[in-house]
Design a protein around this motif. Structure first.
Motif, PDB file in Angstrom:
ATOM      1  N   TYR A  46       0.830  -1.209   0.000  1.00 22.35           N
ATOM      2  CA  TYR A  46       0.000   0.000   0.000  1.00 22.35           C
ATOM      3  C   TYR A  46       0.862   1.255   0.000  1.00 22.35           C
ATOM      4  CZ  TYR A  46      -2.736   3.710   2.247  1.00 22.35           C
ATOM      5  OH  TYR A  46      -3.309   4.912   2.566  1.00 22.35           O
ATOM      6  N   LEU A  47       1.845   1.308   0.886  1.00 29.51           N
ATOM      7  CA  LEU A  47       2.712   2.481   0.950  1.00 29.51           C
ATOM      8  C   LEU A  47       3.462   2.696  -0.364  1.00 29.51           C
ATOM      9  CD1 LEU A  47       4.083   2.318   4.596  1.00 29.51           C
ATOM     10  CD2 LEU A  47       2.605   4.084   3.598  1.00 29.51           C
ATOM     11  N   MET A  48       3.887   1.618  -0.993  1.00 25.76           N
ATOM     12  CA  MET A  48       4.556   1.747  -2.284  1.00 25.76           C
ATOM     13  C   MET A  48       3.597   2.348  -3.310  1.00 25.76           C
ATOM     14  SD  MET A  48       6.291  -1.090  -4.783  1.00 25.76           S
ATOM     15  CE  MET A  48       4.699  -1.782  -5.230  1.00 25.76           C
ATOM     16  N   GLU A  49       2.381   1.876  -3.334  1.00 28.07           N
ATOM     17  CA  GLU A  49       1.382   2.402  -4.277  1.00 28.07           C
ATOM     18  C   GLU A  49       1.078   3.874  -4.010  1.00 28.07           C
ATOM     19  OE1 GLU A  49      -0.032   1.007  -6.934  1.00 28.07           O
ATOM     20  OE2 GLU A  49       0.824  -0.979  -6.691  1.00 28.07           O
ATOM     21  N   VAL A  50       0.955   4.253  -2.746  1.00 25.36           N
ATOM     22  CA  VAL A  50       0.686   5.649  -2.403  1.00 25.36           C
ATOM     23  C   VAL A  50       1.853   6.525  -2.845  1.00 25.36           C
ATOM     24  CG1 VAL A  50       0.447   7.287  -0.485  1.00 25.36           C
ATOM     25  CG2 VAL A  50      -0.889   5.189  -0.487  1.00 25.36           C
ATOM     26  N   ARG A  51       3.048   6.103  -2.529  1.00 24.44           N
ATOM     27  CA  ARG A  51       4.234   6.904  -2.889  1.00 24.44           C
ATOM     28  C   ARG A  51       4.358   7.068  -4.393  1.00 24.44           C
ATOM     29  NH1 ARG A  51       7.038   3.690   1.500  1.00 24.44           N
ATOM     30  NH2 ARG A  51       6.931   5.078   3.286  1.00 24.44           N
ATOM     31  N   ILE A  52       4.099   6.010  -5.123  1.00 27.70           N
ATOM     32  CA  ILE A  52       4.157   6.083  -6.591  1.00 27.70           C
ATOM     33  C   ILE A  52       3.165   7.118  -7.098  1.00 27.70           C
ATOM     34  CG2 ILE A  52       3.558   4.833  -8.710  1.00 27.70           C
ATOM     35  CD1 ILE A  52       4.740   2.309  -7.344  1.00 27.70           C
ATOM     36  N   ARG A  53       1.945   7.064  -6.609  1.00 22.41           N
ATOM     37  CA  ARG A  53       0.912   8.000  -7.065  1.00 22.41           C
ATOM     38  C   ARG A  53       1.216   9.447  -6.665  1.00 22.41           C
ATOM     39  NH1 ARG A  53      -1.305   3.228  -7.041  1.00 22.41           N
ATOM     40  NH2 ARG A  53      -3.166   2.724  -8.247  1.00 22.41           N
ATOM     41  N   MET A  54       1.644   9.630  -5.433  1.00 20.17           N
ATOM     42  CA  MET A  54       1.951  10.988  -4.978  1.00 20.17           C
ATOM     43  C   MET A  54       3.155  11.557  -5.739  1.00 20.17           C
ATOM     44  SD  MET A  54       1.154  10.538  -0.909  1.00 20.17           S
ATOM     45  CE  MET A  54       1.361  12.240  -0.426  1.00 20.17           C
ATOM     46  N   SER A  55       4.137  10.731  -5.992  1.00 16.62           N
ATOM     47  CA  SER A  55       5.306  11.173  -6.757  1.00 16.62           C
ATOM     48  C   SER A  55       4.932  11.515  -8.187  1.00 16.62           C
ATOM     49  CB  SER A  55       6.385  10.084  -6.758  1.00 16.62           C
ATOM     50  OG  SER A  55       6.892   9.881  -5.472  1.00 16.62           O
ATOM     51  N   GLU A  56       4.078  10.701  -8.785  1.00 15.64           N
ATOM     52  CA  GLU A  56       3.640  10.970 -10.155  1.00 15.64           C
ATOM     53  C   GLU A  56       2.897  12.292 -10.231  1.00 15.64           C
ATOM     54  OE1 GLU A  56       1.027  11.206 -13.585  1.00 15.64           O
ATOM     55  OE2 GLU A  56       0.348  10.970 -11.514  1.00 15.64           O
ATOM     56  N   GLU A  57       2.042  12.559  -9.251  1.00 16.87           N
ATOM     57  CA  GLU A  57       1.302  13.828  -9.231  1.00 16.87           C
ATOM     58  C   GLU A  57       2.250  15.025  -9.131  1.00 16.87           C
ATOM     59  OE1 GLU A  57      -1.641  13.794  -6.139  1.00 16.87           O
ATOM     60  OE2 GLU A  57      -2.946  12.416  -7.228  1.00 16.87           O
ATOM     61  N   LYS A  58       3.260  14.912  -8.286  1.00 17.70           N
ATOM     62  CA  LYS A  58       4.226  15.998  -8.139  1.00 17.70           C
ATOM     63  C   LYS A  58       5.044  16.181  -9.407  1.00 17.70           C
ATOM     64  CE  LYS A  58       4.578  15.781  -3.152  1.00 17.70           C
ATOM     65  NZ  LYS A  58       5.397  15.467  -1.991  1.00 17.70           N
ATOM     66  N   GLY A  59       5.452  15.076  -9.998  1.00 18.86           N
ATOM     67  CA  GLY A  59       6.208  15.144 -11.248  1.00 18.86           C
ATOM     68  C   GLY A  59       5.389  15.746 -12.373  1.00 18.86           C
ATOM     69  N   ALA A  61       2.791  17.801 -12.059  1.00 20.63           N
ATOM     70  CA  ALA A  61       2.586  19.226 -11.768  1.00 20.63           C
ATOM     71  C   ALA A  61       3.825  20.031 -12.145  1.00 20.63           C
ATOM     72  CB  ALA A  61       2.250  19.419 -10.294  1.00 20.63           C
ATOM     73  N   PHE A  62       5.003  19.498 -11.847  1.00 18.59           N
ATOM     74  CA  PHE A  62       6.247  20.160 -12.220  1.00 18.59           C
ATOM     75  C   PHE A  62       6.340  20.314 -13.736  1.00 18.59           C
ATOM     76  CE2 PHE A  62      10.564  19.741 -13.814  1.00 18.59           C
ATOM     77  CZ  PHE A  62      11.168  20.845 -13.235  1.00 18.59           C
ATOM     78  N   LEU A  63       6.044  19.230 -14.444  1.00 23.49           N
ATOM     79  CA  LEU A  63       6.120  19.253 -15.904  1.00 23.49           C
ATOM     80  C   LEU A  63       5.133  20.248 -16.504  1.00 23.49           C
ATOM     81  CD1 LEU A  63       7.326  18.102 -18.490  1.00 23.49           C
ATOM     82  CD2 LEU A  63       5.614  16.274 -18.374  1.00 23.49           C
ATOM     83  N   VAL A  64       3.909  20.248 -16.025  1.00 25.90           N
ATOM     84  CA  VAL A  64       2.890  21.183 -16.524  1.00 25.90           C
ATOM     85  C   VAL A  64       3.339  22.618 -16.291  1.00 25.90           C
ATOM     86  CG1 VAL A  64       0.548  22.052 -16.070  1.00 25.90           C
ATOM     87  CG2 VAL A  64       0.942  19.594 -16.370  1.00 25.90           C
ATOM     88  N   ASN A  65       3.866  22.906 -15.095  1.00 25.31           N
ATOM     89  CA  ASN A  65       4.340  24.247 -14.782  1.00 25.31           C
ATOM     90  C   ASN A  65       5.518  24.640 -15.677  1.00 25.31           C
ATOM     91  OD1 ASN A  65       4.311  26.679 -13.184  1.00 25.31           O
ATOM     92  ND2 ASN A  65       6.198  25.920 -12.254  1.00 25.31           N
ATOM     93  N   LYS A  66       6.424  23.717 -15.912  1.00 24.97           N
ATOM     94  CA  LYS A  66       7.590  23.978 -16.753  1.00 24.97           C
ATOM     95  C   LYS A  66       7.161  24.328 -18.178  1.00 24.97           C
ATOM     96  CE  LYS A  66      12.164  23.457 -16.702  1.00 24.97           C
ATOM     97  NZ  LYS A  66      13.024  24.315 -15.919  1.00 24.97           N
ATOM     98  N   VAL A  67       6.222  23.579 -18.718  1.00 24.43           N
ATOM     99  CA  VAL A  67       5.741  23.834 -20.072  1.00 24.43           C
ATOM    100  C   VAL A  67       4.998  25.171 -20.131  1.00 24.43           C
ATOM    101  CG1 VAL A  67       4.143  23.022 -21.866  1.00 24.43           C
ATOM    102  CG2 VAL A  67       5.695  21.412 -20.749  1.00 24.43           C
ATOM    103  N   LYS A  68       4.154  25.458 -19.150  1.00 22.83           N
ATOM    104  CA  LYS A  68       3.441  26.742 -19.114  1.00 22.83           C
ATOM    105  C   LYS A  68       4.415  27.907 -19.084  1.00 22.83           C
ATOM    106  CE  LYS A  68      -0.898  25.488 -16.832  1.00 22.83           C
ATOM    107  NZ  LYS A  68      -1.697  25.636 -15.598  1.00 22.83           N
ATOM    108  N   THR A  69       5.440  27.791 -18.260  1.00 18.52           N
ATOM    109  CA  THR A  69       6.442  28.854 -18.148  1.00 18.52           C
ATOM    110  C   THR A  69       7.169  29.052 -19.476  1.00 18.52           C
ATOM    111  OG1 THR A  69       6.737  28.385 -15.794  1.00 18.52           O
ATOM    112  CG2 THR A  69       8.510  29.590 -16.896  1.00 18.52           C
ATOM    113  N   ALA A  70       7.559  27.969 -20.104  1.00 17.69           N
ATOM    114  CA  ALA A  70       8.259  28.061 -21.391  1.00 17.69           C
ATOM    115  C   ALA A  70       7.361  28.659 -22.464  1.00 17.69           C
ATOM    116  CB  ALA A  70       8.751  26.683 -21.820  1.00 17.69           C
TER     117      ALA A  70
END
Length: 82
Positions: A46-59, A61-70
């Motif tokens: 369960y913890l592995m699944e949660v971490r994977i999902r939370m990390s993917e969401e953060k990644g 969000a970072f990518l979307v912000n990077k593209v918007k800024t560019a």
């Protein structure tokens, strides 16, 4: 996919939805404690699944912000009079 993985994945998905709805991003730790009291294997999966999902969401969000800024920078360059 094993039953353990399936259960852990579904519970992680549901937990993240609940966290967003309730505005509490630490609920997964409470669920983890409940699981750990009866099944360490399920808790770990369960913890592995949660971490994977939370990390993917953060990644993502970072990518979307990077593209918007560019894109904003590129648009500002083309709109600036010479």
């Amino acid at each position: 996919m094993s039953a353990l993985d399936t259960l852990a994945s579904k519970l992680a998905e549901d937990t993240i939805k609940a966290q967003k709805e309730l505005g509490d991003e630490r609920i997964f730790m409470e669920v983890s404690a409940v699981l750990g009291a009866s099944s360490q294997s399920l808790e770990e999966a369960y913890l592995m699944e949660v971490r994977i999902r939370m990390s993917e969401e953060k990644g993502r969000a970072f990518l979307v912000n990077k593209v918007k800024t560019a894109r904003a920078a590129a648009a500002a360059k083309t709109e600036t009079p010479k």
